[in-house]
Design a protein around this motif. Structure first.
Motif, PDB file in Angstrom:
ATOM      1  N   SER A 127       0.887  -1.069  -0.077  1.00 40.89           N
ATOM      2  CA  SER A 127      -0.173  -0.139   0.099  1.00 40.89           C
ATOM      3  C   SER A 127       0.949   1.310   0.128  1.00 40.89           C
ATOM      4  O   SER A 127       0.647   2.307  -0.784  1.00 40.89           O
ATOM      5  CB  SER A 127      -0.888   0.107   1.391  1.00 40.89           C
ATOM      6  OG  SER A 127      -2.040  -1.188   1.179  1.00 40.89           O
ATOM      7  N   LEU A 128       2.167   1.319   0.768  1.00 43.68           N
ATOM      8  CA  LEU A 128       2.737   2.260   0.890  1.00 43.68           C
ATOM      9  C   LEU A 128       3.568   2.689  -0.370  1.00 43.68           C
ATOM     10  O   LEU A 128       3.648   3.795  -1.044  1.00 43.68           O
ATOM     11  CB  LEU A 128       3.966   2.281   2.099  1.00 43.68           C
ATOM     12  CG  LEU A 128       4.683   3.637   2.317  1.00 43.68           C
ATOM     13  CD1 LEU A 128       4.010   4.816   2.465  1.00 43.68           C
ATOM     14  CD2 LEU A 128       5.640   3.269   3.503  1.00 43.68           C
ATOM     15  N   VAL A 129       4.084   1.646  -1.083  1.00 40.27           N
ATOM     16  CA  VAL A 129       4.918   1.770  -2.393  1.00 40.27           C
ATOM     17  C   VAL A 129       3.707   2.041  -3.214  1.00 40.27           C
ATOM     18  O   VAL A 129       4.116   3.112  -4.104  1.00 40.27           O
ATOM     19  CB  VAL A 129       5.590   0.387  -2.562  1.00 40.27           C
ATOM     20  CG1 VAL A 129       6.069   0.486  -3.975  1.00 40.27           C
ATOM     21  CG2 VAL A 129       6.588   0.188  -1.691  1.00 40.27           C
ATOM     22  N   SER A 130       2.593   1.477  -3.449  1.00 41.98           N
ATOM     23  CA  SER A 130       1.572   1.929  -4.616  1.00 41.98           C
ATOM     24  C   SER A 130       1.304   3.399  -4.394  1.00 41.98           C
ATOM     25  O   SER A 130       1.105   4.143  -5.267  1.00 41.98           O
ATOM     26  CB  SER A 130       0.337   1.072  -4.412  1.00 41.98           C
ATOM     27  OG  SER A 130       0.813  -0.353  -4.753  1.00 41.98           O
ATOM     28  N   ARG A 131       1.052   3.867  -3.137  1.00 42.00           N
ATOM     29  CA  ARG A 131       0.777   5.419  -2.694  1.00 42.00           C
ATOM     30  C   ARG A 131       1.914   6.188  -3.337  1.00 42.00           C
ATOM     31  O   ARG A 131       1.548   7.242  -3.871  1.00 42.00           O
ATOM     32  CB  ARG A 131       0.666   5.532  -1.266  1.00 42.00           C
ATOM     33  CG  ARG A 131       0.106   7.088  -0.918  1.00 42.00           C
ATOM     34  CD  ARG A 131      -0.012   7.254   0.740  1.00 42.00           C
ATOM     35  NE  ARG A 131      -0.703   6.207   1.249  1.00 42.00           N
ATOM     36  CZ  ARG A 131      -1.009   6.182   2.437  1.00 42.00           C
ATOM     37  NH1 ARG A 131      -0.569   7.144   3.230  1.00 42.00           N
ATOM     38  NH2 ARG A 131      -1.854   5.412   3.100  1.00 42.00           N
ATOM     39  N   ALA A 132       3.038   5.725  -3.085  1.00 40.45           N
ATOM     40  CA  ALA A 132       4.213   6.650  -3.736  1.00 40.45           C
ATOM     41  C   ALA A 132       4.261   6.627  -5.344  1.00 40.45           C
ATOM     42  O   ALA A 132       4.321   7.598  -5.988  1.00 40.45           O
ATOM     43  CB  ALA A 132       5.463   6.191  -3.172  1.00 40.45           C
ATOM     44  N   LEU A 133       3.928   5.461  -5.871  1.00 42.15           N
ATOM     45  CA  LEU A 133       3.829   5.540  -7.419  1.00 42.15           C
ATOM     46  C   LEU A 133       2.797   6.120  -8.070  1.00 42.15           C
ATOM     47  O   LEU A 133       2.944   6.586  -9.084  1.00 42.15           O
ATOM     48  CB  LEU A 133       4.047   3.962  -7.737  1.00 42.15           C
ATOM     49  CG  LEU A 133       5.291   3.090  -7.437  1.00 42.15           C
ATOM     50  CD1 LEU A 133       5.267   1.665  -7.805  1.00 42.15           C
ATOM     51  CD2 LEU A 133       6.667   3.918  -7.601  1.00 42.15           C
ATOM     52  N   ASP A 134       1.793   6.132  -7.337  1.00 43.21           N
ATOM     53  CA  ASP A 134       0.402   7.016  -7.892  1.00 43.21           C
ATOM     54  C   ASP A 134       0.990   8.359  -7.825  1.00 43.21           C
ATOM     55  O   ASP A 134       0.108   9.241  -8.631  1.00 43.21           O
ATOM     56  CB  ASP A 134      -0.755   6.639  -6.934  1.00 43.21           C
ATOM     57  CG  ASP A 134      -1.307   5.431  -6.885  1.00 43.21           C
ATOM     58  OD1 ASP A 134      -0.894   4.573  -8.081  1.00 43.21           O
ATOM     59  OD2 ASP A 134      -2.051   4.949  -6.116  1.00 43.21           O
ATOM     60  N   LEU A 135       1.997   8.780  -7.187  1.00 52.70           N
ATOM     61  CA  LEU A 135       2.324  10.237  -7.242  1.00 52.70           C
ATOM     62  C   LEU A 135       3.101  10.656  -8.364  1.00 52.70           C
ATOM     63  O   LEU A 135       3.570  11.726  -8.809  1.00 52.70           O
ATOM     64  CB  LEU A 135       3.163  10.712  -5.987  1.00 52.70           C
ATOM     65  CG  LEU A 135       2.128  10.659  -4.821  1.00 52.70           C
ATOM     66  CD1 LEU A 135       3.180  10.995  -3.515  1.00 52.70           C
ATOM     67  CD2 LEU A 135       1.159  11.548  -4.616  1.00 52.70           C
ATOM     68  N   GLY A 136       3.301   9.455  -9.350  1.00 48.77           N
ATOM     69  CA  GLY A 136       4.515   9.658 -10.608  1.00 48.77           C
ATOM     70  C   GLY A 136       5.541   9.392 -10.389  1.00 48.77           C
ATOM     71  O   GLY A 136       6.489   9.399 -11.529  1.00 48.77           O
ATOM     72  N   HIS A 137       6.153   8.562  -9.335  1.00 49.35           N
ATOM     73  CA  HIS A 137       7.569   8.182  -9.171  1.00 49.35           C
ATOM     74  C   HIS A 137       7.774   6.927 -10.254  1.00 49.35           C
ATOM     75  O   HIS A 137       7.044   6.200 -10.164  1.00 49.35           O
ATOM     76  CB  HIS A 137       7.964   7.846  -7.884  1.00 49.35           C
ATOM     77  CG  HIS A 137       7.741   8.969  -6.903  1.00 49.35           C
ATOM     78  ND1 HIS A 137       9.113   9.569  -6.789  1.00 49.35           N
ATOM     79  CD2 HIS A 137       6.884   9.290  -5.967  1.00 49.35           C
ATOM     80  CE1 HIS A 137       8.682  10.591  -5.819  1.00 49.35           C
ATOM     81  NE2 HIS A 137       7.651  10.398  -5.354  1.00 49.35           N
ATOM     82  N   GLU A 138       8.940   7.151 -11.067  1.00 45.06           N
ATOM     83  CA  GLU A 138       9.377   6.194 -12.014  1.00 45.06           C
ATOM     84  C   GLU A 138      10.764   5.470 -11.655  1.00 45.06           C
ATOM     85  O   GLU A 138      10.937   4.454 -12.380  1.00 45.06           O
ATOM     86  CB  GLU A 138       9.101   6.602 -13.321  1.00 45.06           C
ATOM     87  CG  GLU A 138       7.772   7.135 -13.728  1.00 45.06           C
ATOM     88  CD  GLU A 138       7.904   7.527 -15.155  1.00 45.06           C
ATOM     89  OE1 GLU A 138       8.907   7.833 -15.749  1.00 45.06           O
ATOM     90  OE2 GLU A 138       6.637   7.884 -15.675  1.00 45.06           O
ATOM     91  N   ARG A 139      11.540   6.109 -10.908  1.00 44.53           N
ATOM     92  CA  ARG A 139      12.698   5.593 -10.578  1.00 44.53           C
ATOM     93  C   ARG A 139      12.882   5.357  -9.045  1.00 44.53           C
ATOM     94  O   ARG A 139      12.736   6.155  -8.333  1.00 44.53           O
ATOM     95  CB  ARG A 139      13.882   6.493 -10.995  1.00 44.53           C
ATOM     96  CG  ARG A 139      14.046   6.460 -12.358  1.00 44.53           C
ATOM     97  CD  ARG A 139      15.282   7.362 -13.071  1.00 44.53           C
ATOM     98  NE  ARG A 139      16.242   6.741 -12.555  1.00 44.53           N
ATOM     99  CZ  ARG A 139      17.034   5.726 -13.303  1.00 44.53           C
ATOM    100  NH1 ARG A 139      16.425   5.312 -14.310  1.00 44.53           N
ATOM    101  NH2 ARG A 139      18.469   5.079 -13.139  1.00 44.53           N
ATOM    102  N   VAL A 140      13.004   3.996  -8.715  1.00 44.26           N
ATOM    103  CA  VAL A 140      12.813   3.468  -7.280  1.00 44.26           C
ATOM    104  C   VAL A 140      14.212   2.768  -6.892  1.00 44.26           C
ATOM    105  O   VAL A 140      14.625   1.975  -7.602  1.00 44.26           O
ATOM    106  CB  VAL A 140      11.597   2.622  -7.050  1.00 44.26           C
ATOM    107  CG1 VAL A 140      11.500   2.252  -5.460  1.00 44.26           C
ATOM    108  CG2 VAL A 140      10.429   3.204  -7.592  1.00 44.26           C
ATOM    109  N   PHE A 141      14.444   3.222  -5.615  1.00 49.38           N
ATOM    110  CA  PHE A 141      15.901   2.589  -5.132  1.00 49.38           C
ATOM    111  C   PHE A 141      15.408   1.872  -3.756  1.00 49.38           C
ATOM    112  O   PHE A 141      14.753   2.472  -2.884  1.00 49.38           O
ATOM    113  CB  PHE A 141      17.131   3.534  -4.808  1.00 49.38           C
ATOM    114  CG  PHE A 141      18.123   2.917  -4.569  1.00 49.38           C
ATOM    115  CD1 PHE A 141      19.244   2.890  -5.693  1.00 49.38           C
ATOM    116  CD2 PHE A 141      18.542   1.980  -3.481  1.00 49.38           C
ATOM    117  CE1 PHE A 141      20.587   2.125  -5.462  1.00 49.38           C
ATOM    118  CE2 PHE A 141      19.770   1.462  -3.257  1.00 49.38           C
ATOM    119  CZ  PHE A 141      20.685   1.362  -4.273  1.00 49.38           C
TER     120      PHE A 141
END
Length: 355
Positions: A182-196
């Motif tokens: 849920s936390l990661v999905s929430r972040a990606l919903d904001l438009g993040h495309e590069r994740v470490f």
């Protein structure tokens, strides 16, 4: 020479091996002599010899008076509970366990005599005293599956704090997988495309659950993701790897490591969350007003400890029969919004969350 006896040795087995009645074994163990009953010294010596050979540990619960147990709950930790680096993990758990024991009117017995091998205590050894308690709570990020299997086979009354994959082991755990997703999905919903993703180097179930949550949260997303194991000792190298990959979202498992990386970002003039968002898959129970308000998971460890005590009390109660669902349960893990997660400057929030 010790005798091989499978599982937990009982007074009945002692009686059979010594060729006496179970009542005689009980009298020898308790050091009592019933009126009109005299146990010959030869018989007493034979019973004591069998007890020594089988490594029998007297179960105090076998000496209950009028059906009342001893109200002693054991606590066994695979990792030492009191070093500074362990305080964040164990302090809220032990506080919850203590609160649960107080409600039951029970005492706690912390097992500390077992040998430590490669930084982890061994549950079974020649002088283990597990049966001094009515039941035992097991704590640790990693647990020995072979020892857990032995507990099941021996009929020990235990509850693991944290999800365990070993069949038959009762546990109360935290649903890290769903919360992380849920936390990661929430972040990606904001438009993040590069994740470490900076992981913890452990094979414990809770660590694997977080990893699975990250995988589920990034599945079917058009994101580039890099991961590595990081510790406080490797923060400089970890930060260099993060800078080289240039993510807009940093997922960190350890709160301590996240704090060190935040300081590194400040030194390098990297704006958080403007240039780099940080989410943490855990939370320190010792937060102060000066600490970073990370966007994070907030594991309910005190509730976890108290709920584990409650389950153990039900297992010990002969009038209760916990269902299979009750014997292995997970608590929801809240998410704290915090102040370190925002949309990347180069992207607008996505309503669908997929590309």
């Amino acid at each position: 020479m010790s005798r091989a006896v499978n599982g937990r040795v009982t007074q009945k087995q002692i009686a059979e091996l010594a060729g006496v009645s179970q009542a005689t074994v009980s009298l020898v163990l308790n050091g009592r002599t019933e009126e009109g009953i005299r146990i010959p010294e030869e018989t007493r010596a034979r019973v004591l010899r069998v007890i020594e050979e089988t490594k029998y540990v007297a179960d105090p619960s076998a000496r209950r008076l009028a059906g009342a147990d001893n109200r002693i709950l054991g606590v066994f930790t695979y990792e030492p509970a009191f070093p500074t680096r362990s305080l964040d993990f164990y302090t809220p758990l032990l506080a919850g366990i203590e609160a649960g024991a107080e409600k039951l009117g029970s005492d706690l017995l912390l097992f500390t005599s077992t040998p430590v091998v490669d930084g982890r205590r061994q549950l079974f050894h020649e002088q283990n005293r597990l049966l001094l308690a009515d039941g035992v709570l097991l704590l640790g990020v990693e647990m020995d599956s072979h020892e857990l299997e032995r507990l099941v086979d021996g009929g020990y009354r235990v509850v693991a704090v944290g999800r365990r994959e070993t069949p038959g082991i009762p546990y109360v755990g935290i649903d890290y997988s769903s919360a992380t997703r849920s936390l990661v999905s929430r972040a990606l919903d904001l438009g993040h495309e590069r994740v470490f993703y900076l992981r913890v180097g452990s094979d414990g179930e809770s660590v694997r659950d977080r990893l699975e949550g990250v995988r589920m949260g990034t599945a079917d997303r058009a994101v580039a993701i890099e991961s590595r194991i990081g510790t406080l000792a490797t923060v400089a190298d970890d930060w260099a790897a993060i800078r080289a990959f240039a993510p807009t979202l940093l997922v960190v498992e350890s709160p301590d490591v996240a704090s060190a990386l935040y300081e590194a970002a400040e030194r390098d003039g990297v704006d958080v969350p403007g240039e780099l968002s940080i989410v943490v898959l855990g939370s320190s129970p010792r937060l102060t007003p000066d600490d970073v308000d990370f966007s994070r998971l907030n594991p309910p460890r005190a509730e976890l400890g108290e709920r584990a005590v409650h389950l153990l009390s039900r297992i010990l109660d002969p009038d209760q029969s916990p269902s299979d669902l009750d014997m292995r349960s997970l608590l929801a893990c809240p998410i704290i919004d915090g102040a370190t997660l925002a949309a990347p400057r180069s992207a607008a929030p996505s309503s669908e969350g997929t590309k």
